[in-house]
Design an enzyme around this catalytic site. Structure first.
Site, mmCIF file in Angstrom:
data_model
loop_
_atom_site.group_PDB
_atom_site.id
_atom_site.type_symbol
_atom_site.label_atom_id
_atom_site.label_comp_id
_atom_site.label_asym_id
_atom_site.label_seq_id
_atom_site.Cartn_x
_atom_site.Cartn_y
_atom_site.Cartn_z
ATOM 1 C CE LYS A 61 -3.907 2.063 2.526
ATOM 2 N NZ LYS A 61 -4.800 1.972 3.715
ATOM 3 C CB SER B 126 -8.178 3.912 2.742
ATOM 4 O OG SER B 126 -7.333 3.243 3.668
ATOM 5 C CB SER C 87 -8.677 1.379 5.759
ATOM 6 O OG SER C 87 -9.299 2.628 5.625
#
Lengths: 515, 95
Positions: free
Chosen positions: A78, A181, A205
């Site tokens: 990420k 997210s 998330s």
């Protein structure tokens, strides 16, 4: 030859150790899959040369019998984790071409254990979002599509081998969100672009995108993974964790990501258990709580039915199902929307155009800050910084921030009382719906999007571990997940109970590549 | 509580975010939607409840007051939009 991207992480690890495949061929297959999947916009940066160099080193170590726990395993990272010498954006324009001179502790531990880096994954800007639509680099497209309404997509009966194996005659081509997210992480894992991915979870998330994409994601206990080198959103809530295709794969990854780090003052000095061993522990004798306050009005019948089904599966596997009460549940989301923006407004004060990132000149230093931040931050981030600034400002601090922190104490106490009464873990739905379409929630009222995290946010507020496990498909053929919430530092019970749900539900059959 | 346009401008300035005058009404609406949503917290009796300071019970560790690393000027300023002779450059602050 079998498609090397269909391996689970555990299967790939075992094949690498048995030398039936090489790290180089495994990595090459994933590098190619990533390059073919650009329409999904899951990767913000591909690092194929780095990946192949990592893989060559792994092949050397495998040949010498010096393989680490993740030797030769291709992962996506990420873009909230700082990676030395590799651009890190946090999904924002404000960081420009920021190239960290240091490596986050979590990723450093993955490389220590032999993992291969495929690249950096898209996410909502500064992890603020539940759909990946706030990324400055555009939304991620889910690999999942809705079955055409005329096709009955329901699996013949849940729990049989047939779950998820229905071949749909026709798909709706509406593009769906992968959640957020960690939308890039979830989409990349579901599309078989990597064997696992790092993710972060401040209000849901990791777990919400995992639920939307038929993947497994765990947010560990606050303090289990170091936050050092991870771009901060709300420091008292942020935790790193993995997204992968099976419970076992998540357990393997979390083992490498966890551990005490003196560089993070909230990292907990506690031994990391053998998470993978816990996967096959079973649930016999466990007491699983069903919190009645999670039965929200307006929850779709399919979600309620899935939850009941999950409880039935655990009961059949030997657990005892007990109703519990968590009376302050409904206040968790509003309290979160004070605490998280307050911390964000403070953490994001550092983006001032002086030391890194973009700079927009102004007539003096203050107007330079204002112009830089106006240009560099997206709408959602600005809104959260402003809410945070407001609730911390003179005259409002006690009414908003201190009150929210008192309510947070009550939310945590609810869980403590349930666990003190002998509950081992709590079962809830992971999300209030399946994935929605890109643009579908672009209404003026931001609260509608926030409601996505209604089941997950309590866990961050209380610092507890939570896992999302795929449990079936809805009537449009989209994945739905269940969440298990554990005692502090008892991720092992979540892996055991998560594996029981996974076994009962049957492995989710991921969509074939259409991208 | 709800925020008016003057307050929206004041918050934007406190947050050091330039806000176009045309954006003030919509931002105000969005902030008010969030503030209305959090109003339900006033129903909760918080009398005598300690505000949370740490979600996991822990004592904040102190490290030794010692130099751990240094001499990394090039790395420190490597991402700066403007630098000179090992310093960050900003517009003149003191007249």
């Amino acid at each position: 030859m079998t498609d090397l991207t269909t391996f689970t992480l555990a299967e790939a690890r075992d094949a690498l150790r048995a030398r039936t495949i090489s790290a180089t061929e495994l990595t090459q297959a994933h590098v190619e899959a990533v390059a073919k999947a650009r329409a999904l916009n899951a990767f913000l940066l591909e690092t194929p040369e780095r990946a192949l160099a990592d893989a060559a080193r792994s092949d050397d170590r495998l040949a010498r019998g010096e393989a680490g726990p993740l030797e030769g395993i291709p992962l996506g990272i990420k873009d909230l984790f700082c990676t030395a010498g590799v651009r890190t954006t946090a999904g924002s324009r404000i960081l420009g071409e920021f190239t960290p001179p240091y490596e986050s502790t979590v990723t450093a531990q993955l490389w220590r254990d032999g993992a291969v880096m495929l690249g950096k994954l898209n996410n909502d800007e500064f992890a603020m979002g539940s759909s990946n639509e706030t990324s400055a680099f555009g939304p991620v497209v889910s690999p999942w599509r809705r079955a055409h309404p005329s096709v009955d997509a329901r699996p013949p009966h849940a729990g049989s081998d047939e779950v998820g194996r229905v071949a749909f005659a026709a798909y709706d081509d509406t593009k769906l969100v992968p959640g957020g997210s960690s939308g890039g992480s979830a989409a990349a894992v579901a599309a078989r672009l990597c064997l696992g991915a790092t993710a972060t979870d401040t209000g849901g998330s990791i777990r919400q995108p995992a639920a939307f994409t038929g993947t497994v994601g765990i947010k560990p206990t606050y303090g289990r993974c170091s936050r050092w080198g991870t771009v901060a959103f709300a420091s008292s809530l942020d935790q790193a964790g993995p997204i992968a295709r099976t419970v076992r794969d998540c357990a393997i990854l979390l083992g490498s990501m966890s551990g005490f780090d003196p560089k993070d003052s909230t990292s907990v000095d506690r031994a990391v258990p053998d998470f993978e061993a816990a996967v096959s522990r079973g649930v016999k004798g466990l007491r699983i709580g069903i919190p009645k306050e999670y039965r929200l009005p307006g929850t779709p019948d399919e979600i309620a039915a899935l939850w009941d089904q999950g409880a039935a599966w655990l009961r059949e596997a030997g657990a005892e199902i007990v109703e519990v009460s968590l009376p302050h549940t409904r206040y968790a989301l509003p309290a979160y929307y004070i605490v998280a923006p307050a911390e964000a407004s403070s953490n994001l004060a550092r983006y001032d155009g002086v030391r890194y990132g973009i700079r927009v000149p102004g007539r003096d230093v203050a107007s330079q800050y204002e112009a830089t931040r106006a240009e560099g931050f997206g709408r959602e981030v600005k809104r959260r910084i402003m809410i945070g600034t407001y609730v911390l400002s003179a005259g409002y601090y006690d009414a908003y921030y201190v009150r929210a922190q008192r309510i947070r104490t009550l939310i945590k106490r609810d869980f403590e009382e349930a666990y003190a009464a002998g509950i081992d873990a709590i079962l809830t739905p992971a999300t209030p719906s399946s994935a929605f379409a890109i643009g579908e929630k672009a209404s003026a009222d931001p609260v509608e999007m926030y409601l996505n995290d209604v089941f997950t946010v309590t866990v961050n507020m209380a610092g507890l571990p939570g896992i999302a496990v795929p449990a079936g498909l809805d009537s449009r053929g989209l994945p739905l997940g269940l969440q298990l919430i554990g005692r502090p530092f008892d991720e092992e019970t979540l892996f055991a109970a998560g594996a029981a749900i996974e076994a009962a539900a049957g492995r989710t059959v991921l969509p074939d590549a259409w991208w | 509580m709800s925020v008016d346009h003057t307050t929206v401008r004041r918050i934007a300035h406190l947050a050091r975010i330039a806000l176009d005058e045309a954006d003030v009404p919509q931002m105000g609406e969005e902030l008010n939607a969030i503030l209305t949503f959090v109003e339900q917290l006033n129903e909760v009796d918080v009398e005598g409840v300690e505000p949370m300071s740490s979600v996991v019970p822990m004592r904040l560790r102190l490290r030794d007051d010692a130099v751990t690393e240094g001499g990394n000027v090039a790395a420190v300023i490597g991402n700066a939009p403007r630098s000179e002779d090992g310093f960050f450059v900003v517009p003149k602050v003191v007249e």
